[in-house]
Motif scaffolding. Structure first.
Motif, PDB file in Angstrom:
ATOM      1  N   LYS A  81       9.189-121.860 -35.474  1.00 51.12           N
ATOM      2  CA  LYS A  81       9.011-121.446 -36.867  1.00 51.12           C
ATOM      3  C   LYS A  81       9.330-119.955 -37.079  1.00 51.12           C
ATOM      4  O   LYS A  81      10.098-119.602 -37.974  1.00 51.12           O
ATOM      5  N   SER A  82       8.733-119.110 -36.245  1.00 52.50           N
ATOM      6  CA  SER A  82       8.957-117.669 -36.430  1.00 52.50           C
ATOM      7  C   SER A  82      10.414-117.305 -36.188  1.00 52.50           C
ATOM      8  O   SER A  82      10.980-116.474 -36.901  1.00 52.50           O
ATOM      9  N   THR A  83      11.012-117.918 -35.205  1.00 47.25           N
ATOM     10  CA  THR A  83      12.416-117.631 -34.895  1.00 47.25           C
ATOM     11  C   THR A  83      13.305-118.046 -36.064  1.00 47.25           C
ATOM     12  O   THR A  83      14.217-117.317 -36.454  1.00 47.25           O
TER      13      THR A  83
ATOM     14  N   LEU B 292       7.700-111.648 -39.240  1.00 47.02           N
ATOM     15  CA  LEU B 292       6.589-112.093 -40.080  1.00 47.02           C
ATOM     16  C   LEU B 292       5.236-112.082 -39.365  1.00 47.02           C
ATOM     17  O   LEU B 292       4.208-111.986 -40.000  1.00 47.02           O
ATOM     18  N   ASP B 293       5.263-112.181 -38.056  1.00 44.29           N
ATOM     19  CA  ASP B 293       3.983-112.114 -37.337  1.00 44.29           C
ATOM     20  C   ASP B 293       3.663-110.642 -37.130  1.00 44.29           C
ATOM     21  O   ASP B 293       3.824-110.109 -36.060  1.00 44.29           O
ATOM     22  N   ASN B 294       3.184-109.982 -38.179  1.00 46.67           N
ATOM     23  CA  ASN B 294       3.189-108.520 -38.105  1.00 46.67           C
ATOM     24  C   ASN B 294       1.954-107.874 -37.511  1.00 46.67           C
ATOM     25  O   ASN B 294       1.925-106.693 -37.283  1.00 46.67           O
TER      26      ASN B 294
ATOM     27  N   ILE C  74       0.106-116.488 -32.166  1.00 46.61           N
ATOM     28  CA  ILE C  74      -0.203-117.406 -33.253  1.00 46.61           C
ATOM     29  C   ILE C  74      -0.134-116.642 -34.567  1.00 46.61           C
ATOM     30  O   ILE C  74      -0.303-115.433 -34.596  1.00 46.61           O
ATOM     31  N   THR C  75       0.163-117.354 -35.610  1.00 52.06           N
ATOM     32  CA  THR C  75       0.234-116.719 -36.902  1.00 52.06           C
ATOM     33  C   THR C  75      -1.104-116.900 -37.595  1.00 52.06           C
ATOM     34  O   THR C  75      -1.553-118.014 -37.785  1.00 52.06           O
ATOM     35  N   ILE C  76      -1.738-115.813 -37.935  1.00 54.12           N
ATOM     36  CA  ILE C  76      -3.060-115.913 -38.541  1.00 54.12           C
ATOM     37  C   ILE C  76      -2.961-115.762 -40.050  1.00 54.12           C
ATOM     38  O   ILE C  76      -3.369-116.627 -40.801  1.00 54.12           O
TER      39      ILE C  76
END
Ligand code: GDP
Ligand code: MG
Length: 601
Positions: A19-21, A43-45, A54-56
Motif C-alpha cells: 500500500k505505502s509503496t 505518507l507514513d510520516n 504500520i500506518t497509524i
C-alpha cells in the motif's frame, strides 16, 4: 474544480502487500512532490510508524492528473490505518471516498485483512478496483489470485475482467490504475449550492494552526472566515484557514462539494472534536448528519503517571493534544496513594496504549509509569446501586457487592483453514464461547467467538498472529456484559497496600496467580537494608507471602533482568539504563513491578 473531475479514493490491503509503496508511486507519477522531496513511504510520516512499519494516522494527499481524455482530474488519496485497534478510523476514512483500490500481493494472494477491509469498503458502498501487486516477483501467480478473488462471495456478480496487474516497486501498471480510477470510481455527487454538510474524518494539533480538522465536503462549500457548527458536539466555531494536503498543508480559497481538505479553527477545548461528526452551517441547523457516526468506546484503561512530579502540567497538556489527534483515546485525572496524580486513560487496545505511551515520551519528553490495563466492569451492589468501574482501586468492598459483570465482545476472526483447531483452542483458553464458523473460500475461514475483553486485550492479538504466522485478522463487534465470578487482588508491600497494583481477576485463578505474583515481586522490588514482606490479598485473606531479603553489602544494585517472555514487550520501551520508579512509603516501585502483574495474568 468541477466535481465531475474529482475522484476520492483509498487503498485497502493486507499488511505488506504494498500500500505505502503504491501511494508513493502515485504521488510520484502525478508529480505531486518533486523528486528531491520524494522520500520513500512519504505518507507514513511519523517515526513510530516507520519503525513499526504500520500506518497509524491517516494522511491525505491531493494529486492532479491529466488523463488520456486530456482532462485534468483532482485525485484525493485518503490513507487508511492498517491495524485492527484502529478499525473505526478505517471506516471513517472510507466514508470520505467513493472508491477503493483493493491491493493483493501476487505471491501471497487473498489474506485475512484483504477480506476484512473489503467488507468495510463494501459497507460504505465503495467501488472496488482490484489490483494485483508485485507481479515483478519470480513466484508471482496473478491467475490464482484472480481465482481467489472470484471465489469471495463479496464479489458475487462482479466483473473481475478489469483487474490490474501491477508492480508498485517497478512502476508497472501505475497509469492503468490512474486511468481506472477516473473511469470506474464515481465522481462525488454533492452540490455546492446546497447547505453545508462536511464529514470530519480526522483531526490533529498543529503548533502554528492549533486544531486542524480533516474534512470531506459532501454538500455546500466552506471558506475561511465562515462560522461552522459541529452537529454532535453542538458547538459553533470559525474556520480560520481552509486548505488542502499536497501533502504539506496549503491554503485554498474554498473547499467545494466533493472535495477533501482541512480547516483550522479557533477551537481551544480539544476534547470537543469528534471524528465522524458533521460540520454544518449554523444558520441552517436542521441539516442532516453524514450517516455512520459512532461514539468510540475504549476497550482497556490504564493509569499513566509522570515519573517526575514536575511533569504534571506537561502531561496534562500532552494527553489533551494526543486525544485530539486520536478520537479513541480518552483521559481523566486520577489520584493514587502510591503514584500521585496522573491520568486514567482509555484505549482501543494494548497496541494503541503502547503507541500513546511511546508518543508521550518521544514527542513530549515525558517519562511515564503506566499501571496494568483493566477493562470496564459493571458492579451491582447489594443495595441495588450499579457502578461502572475501570479502575480496580475504586472497586467497592467485596461485602457490598452483589455481582460483577464484565464486558464481552463478538470477535470475527479471519484465519487460514489449517489454523482453525489452534485458534479454537486459544479462544477457549481465553474463556471464549463459540458462536459460528463460515468458510470464506478454499483457504480462509471466519470464526465468531464471544470473548471477554479482559482476556483478549493483552496478548491475544500477538498469539493469534504468531499461531497463524501473521495471516489473521480480527474485527470486534457488539459488546455485551456477562456476569463473572471475579475478585480484586491487592498487593501489600512492607505492610502497606499499594493501591495502583490492585487488579481484578477470575476467582478460580486467584490462588495460583496470587502465588506467582509475590514470587515475581520479590525479584523486581529493589531491596532495602531490612527485609520486606510482599503479600497478595483477596477478600481480606492473604493468598501468598514472600519476603524480599535485605540488601547485603556485597550485593550491588543490579536489577532483576526479567524474563524474556514475549509479554514483556512493553518493557522494551524503557530505555535500558534508566531506572524508572516512584517512591512509595520509603519503597521504590519500578515500572517492572507492573509488568510482573501482567506476566502472571
Ligand atoms: P504496506 O504494508 O501495504 O504499506 O506495504 P509496503 O508498501 O510497506 O510494502 C511492503 C514490502 O513489499 C516492502 O518491502 C516493499 O518494498 C515491497 N513491495 C511493495 N510493492 C512491491 C512490488 O511491486 N514488487 C516487489 N518486489 N516488492 C514490493
Ligand atoms: Mg504501509
Amino acid at each position: 474544480m468541477n466535481s465531475n473531475n474529482i475522484r476520492n479514493f483509498c487503498i485497502i490491503a493486507h499488511i505488506d502487500h504494498g500500500k505505502s509503496t503504491l501511494a508513493d508511486r502515485l504521488i510520484e507519477t502525478t508529480n505531486t512532490v518533486s523528486e528531491r522531496e520524494m522520500k520513500e513511504q512519504l505518507l507514513d510520516n511519523m517515526d513510530l510508524e516507520r519503525e513499526r512499519g504500520i500506518t497509524i494516522k491517516l494522511q491525505t494527499v491531493r494529486m492532479y492528473y491529466k488523463a488520456s481524455d486530456n482532462i485534468e482530474y483532482e485525485l484525493n488519496l485518503i490513507d487508511t490505518p492498517g491495524h485492527t485497534d484502529f478499525n473505526y478510523e478505517v471506516s471513517r476514512s472510507l466514508a470520505a471516498c467513493e472508491g477503493a483500490l483493493l491491493l493483493v500481493d501476487a505471491t501471497q494472494g487473498v489474506q485475512a485483512q484483504t477480506i476484512a477491509n473489503l467488507k468495510l469498503a463494501l459497507e460504505q458502498n465503495l467501488t472496488i478496483i482490484p489490483v494485483i501487486n508485485k507481479i515483478d516477483m519470480p513466484n508471482a501467480d496473478a491467475e490464482s489470485v484472480i481465482k481467489e478473488l472470484e471465489e469471495l462471495e463479496e464479489f458475487d456478480g462482479l466483473d473481475l475482467s478489469n483487474v490490474i496487474l501491477a508492480s508498485a516497486k517497478n512502476g508497472i501498471g501505475i497509469d492503468d490504475i490512474l486511468e481506472s480510477i477516473i473511469q470506474h470510481v464515481p465522481a462525488p455527487k454533492g452540490n455546492s449550492e446546497k447547505p453545508l454538510q462536511a464529514l470530519i474524518f480526522d483531526s490533529h494539533y498543529d503548533v502554528y494552526r492549533g486544531v486542524v480538522l480533516h474534512i470531506r465536503v459532501f454538500n455546500g462549500s466552506i471558506r475561511a472566515g465562515m462560522k461552522i457548527k459541529m452537529l454532535k458536539s453542538d458547538l459553533v466555531f470559525e474556520a480560520l484557514q481552509v486548505g488542502v494536503f499536497l501533502p504539506e498543508m496549503q491554503s485554498v480559497e474554498a473547499l467545494d462539494a466533493g472535495e477533501v481538505g482541512f480547516i483550522s479553527t479557533n477551537i481551544k477545548v480539544v476534547s470537543n472534536i469528534k471524528v465522524g461528526d458533521t460540520i454544518i452551517n449554523p444558520n441552517i441547523p436542521d441539516t442532516e448528519a453524514v450517516p455512520g457516526y459512532k461514539e468510540v468506546k475504549p476497550m482497556v484503561y490504564a493509569g499513566l503517571f509522570p515519573i517526575r512530579n514536575e511533569d504534571q502540567d506537561k502531561l496534562k497538556d500532552a494527553v489533551e493534544k494526543l486525544a485530539l489527534n486520536d478520537s479513541a483515546f480518552i483521559y481523566k485525572q486520577e489520584n493514587s496513594m502510591a503514584l500521585g496524580v496522573g491520568f486514567r486513560c482509555g484505549f482501543l487496545g494494548i497496541l494503541h496504549m503502547e503507541i500513546i505511551q511511546e508518543r508521550l515520551e518521544r514527542e513530549y519528553g515525558i517519562e511515564i509509569l503506566s499501571t496494568f490495563p483493566s477493562v470496564e466492569y459493571r458492579v451491582t451492589l447489594k443495595n441495588g446501586e450499579i457502578a461502572t468501574i475501570n479502575n480496580p482501586m475504586l472497586l467497592p468492598s467485596f461485602e457490598k457487592i452483589d455481582y460483577i459483570e464484565e464486558p464481552f465482545i463478538d470477535a470475527a476472526i479471519i484465519i487460514p483453514m489449517e489454523n482453525i483447531g489452534e485458534i479454537m483452542e486459544l479462544c477457549q483458553e481465553k474463556r471464549g464461547c463459540y458462536v459460528d464458523m463460515v468458510y470464506l473460500n478454499n483457504k480462509m475461514a471466519e470464526l465468531i467467538f464471544k470473548l471477554p475483553i479482559s482476556e483478549i486485550a493483552y496478548d491475544f492479538y500477538d498469539s493469534l498472529k504468531s499461531l497463524t504466522h501473521g495471516y489473521a485478522s480480527i474485527d470486534y463487534r457488539d459488546r455485551s456484559y456477562v456476569v463473572s465470578d471475579l475478585v480484586k487482588m491487592d498487593i501489600w508491600l512492607n505492610d502497606e497496600m499499594v493501591d495502583a497494583f490492585s487488579f481484578i481477576l477470575p476467582r478460580d485463578k486467584s490462588f495460583e496467580r496470587g502465588k506467582q505474583i509475590v514470587q515475581k515481586m520479590k525479584h523486581v522490588i529493589p531491596r532495602k537494608l531490612y527485609p520486606m514482606p510482599v503479600q497478595s490479598v483477596v477478600e481480606n485473606k492473604v493468598i501468598a507471602r514472600e519476603d524480599i531479603p535485605p540488601l547485603r553489602k556485597s550485593v550491588t544494585g543490579k536489577g532483576y533482568s526479567g524474563s524474556t517472555s514475549k509479554k514483556k514487550k512493553i518493557a522494551k520501551n524503557i530505555k535500558d539504563n534508566k531506572v524508572r520508579q516512584r517512591k512509595f512509603g520509603g519503597v521504590d516501585i519500578p515500572q517492572e513491578a507492573f509488568h510482573a502483574v501482567l506476566d502472571v495474568r
